[in-house]
Design a protein around this motif. Structure first.
Motif, short mmCIF file in Angstrom:
data_model
loop_
_atom_site.label_atom_id
_atom_site.label_comp_id
_atom_site.label_asym_id
_atom_site.label_seq_id
_atom_site.Cartn_x
_atom_site.Cartn_y
_atom_site.Cartn_z
N UNK A 1 0.91 -1.34 0.57
CA UNK A 1 0.43 -0.15 -0.37
C UNK A 1 0.60 0.82 -0.11
N UNK A 2 1.08 1.66 -1.38
CA UNK A 2 1.55 2.84 -1.19
C UNK A 2 0.72 4.01 -0.98
N UNK A 3 1.47 5.70 -0.41
CA UNK A 3 1.24 6.39 0.50
C UNK A 3 -0.27 7.47 -0.24
N UNK A 4 -0.89 7.12 -0.45
CA UNK A 4 -2.07 7.89 -1.06
C UNK A 4 -1.59 8.76 -1.58
N UNK A 5 -1.50 9.15 -2.71
CA UNK A 5 -1.23 10.66 -4.16
C UNK A 5 -2.35 11.50 -4.46
N UNK B 1 -8.75 23.65 -10.32
CA UNK B 1 -7.28 23.58 -9.14
C UNK B 1 -6.14 23.84 -9.71
N UNK B 2 -6.14 23.53 -10.58
CA UNK B 2 -4.78 23.49 -11.49
C UNK B 2 -4.23 25.19 -11.21
N UNK C 1 -2.93 19.58 0.64
CA UNK C 1 -2.48 20.69 0.15
C UNK C 1 -1.29 21.45 -0.18
N UNK C 2 -0.86 20.58 -0.03
CA UNK C 2 0.87 20.04 -0.56
C UNK C 2 0.84 20.15 -2.18
N UNK C 3 -0.32 19.65 -2.50
CA UNK C 3 -0.13 19.43 -3.91
C UNK C 3 -0.56 20.35 -4.72
N UNK D 1 6.37 17.82 -4.25
CA UNK D 1 6.27 16.37 -2.69
C UNK D 1 5.91 15.30 -3.71
N UNK D 2 6.22 14.73 -4.59
CA UNK D 2 5.93 13.27 -5.04
C UNK D 2 6.16 12.00 -4.17
#
Ligand code: CUA
Length: 385
Positions: free
Chosen positions: A197-201, A227-228, A283-285, A291-292
């Motif tokens: 389980x990867x961290x959710x993107x 939002x872009x 919010x970082x995204x 912060x990929x």
């Protein structure tokens, strides 16, 4: 061996041995009669009368033989087309020029890994042109056709590694559409068939939490602002005051959606329950922080089919090899020079037909990648020498 292979082999060897026997019999009598009725013994040709029983015999016997061959082929065919209800399904996607296998667990792989002694159904699809999935050792083969779902099934009865390849000419890289089938014990397979389980993107979260119902990511005005590209953009709120969409504002706008509403939008956004981690990721995204939550770049290259056309060991395939690509200098098709820095590689992935390296065909398709996948790939390529 598979259950399918038994019936295929049975029919194949039966037909082969019947053919060999007939060849031997016919040849024997041909030679025998040629000697027996040679010209010096029988200088004058004679009329030969028909022989009723012989004629009945050589009509009835081959008919029975051929009908039996048909029966064997038919029962084998019926077996191939009737998948047991409890078969495990694997979705197979063929594209120029690679295979992708997708499991119910969410696992995606570029080799076909399967458990022994269990009915397996492969549901085939193709993204671009006609391909054909062929596993010679299993005696199964089926076309993968764009827009037409097809399938095949089998039970693998032996552990081991087998070849799987494309059996329908599908363009320049056709011969490269070759991979492996790996048959494991049930326990080993279960261990393999789990997704870390990867961290959710962020993108996944925006979708899952329903944000994209009201906010677009392509600039379209929906119920709420797009939002872009909002990071640090200034604007005006409903009360006439100015705001800047920095991370702090974005967080407040998510936590208290009715407090600082952007001008000309209705104050109707509900509070979406988010964990602290989810809030941070989103919010970082949106604030444009690089912060990929990068999936392993190598994994992406594999599952997106890149390695069908690009090697990682310097071998020339349809496209340029990818190892050591960072800093590579060369000439483009239009004879201008290029240097493969991060920006160039990014462009080459996003717009693959724009800046093609000289002596390579301009045939790379656009591969849909998330932001995180793209930066994962770029990070990985930087490291591969
Ligand atoms: Cu795909 Cu040949």
């Amino acid at each position: 061996m598979t259950n399918i292979a038994h019936s295929v082999d049975q029919a194949f060897y039966f037909i082969t041995w019947v053919s060999v026997a007939l060849l031997a019999i016919v040849t024997f009598f041909m030679v025998y009669f040629a000697i027996k009725y040679r010209k010096d013994k029988h200088p004058k040709a004679e009329e030969i009368e028909g022989h009723l029983w012989l004629e009945i015999l050589w009509t009835v016997l081959p008919t029975i033989l051929v009908m039996f061959m048909f029966y064997m082929g038919y029962t084998g065919f019926v077996l191939m087309r009737n998948v047991p209800d409890d078969a495990m399904e694997v979705k197979v996607t063929a594209q120029m020029w690679s295979w992708q296998f997708q499991y119910d667990s969410g696992k995606v792989s570029d080799i076909l890994v399967l458990p022994i002694d269990e009915p397996i159904k492969l549901s085939l699809g193709a993204k671009d042109v006609l391909h054909s999935l062929f596993i010679p050792a299993f005696r199964v083969k089926e076309d993968a056709v764009p827009g037409v779902p097809t399938y095949l099934w089998f039970i693998a009865e032996e552990l081991g590694e087998y070849d799987l390849f494309c059996a329908e000419y599908c363009g320049l890289g056709h011969s490269g559409m070759i991979t492996k089938v790996n048959i494991l014990s049930k326990a080993e397979f279960d261990k393999w068939n789990t997704v870390k389980t990867a961290a959710p993107d962020a993108l996944g979260l925006l979708k899952a939490k329903g944000c994209l119902g009201c906010h677009s990511l392509d600039g379209t005005r929906k119920v709420g602002p797009a939002l872009n590209d909002i990071a640090d953009k200034p604007g005006m709120l409903a009360d006439g005051s100015a705001y800047k969409a920095d991370k702090a504002y974005i967080k407040r706008a998510i936590l208290k959606p009715k407090a600082e509403v952007v001008k000309d939008y209705p104050p109707i956004m509900p509070t979406i329950p988010l964990t602290d981690e989810e809030l941070e990721i989103i919010s970082a995204f949106l604030a444009g922080e690089e912060k990929p939550v990068a999936p392993s770049g190598k994994e992406v290259l594999k599952t997106k089919g890149c390695l069908g056309c690009h090697s990682l060991d310097g071998t020339r395939k349809i496209g340029p090899p990818l190892n050591g690509i960072f800093g590579r200098k060369g000439t483009l098709a239009d004879s201008t020079a290029y240097e493969a820095d991060r920006a160039y590689i990014k462009r080459a992935i996003l717009e693959p037909k724009a800046e093609v390296v000289k002596d390579y065909p301009p045939i790379m398709p656009t591969i849909p990648l998330s932001k995180a996948e793209l930066s994962g790939v770029l990070d990985y390529l930087k490291e591969t020498k």
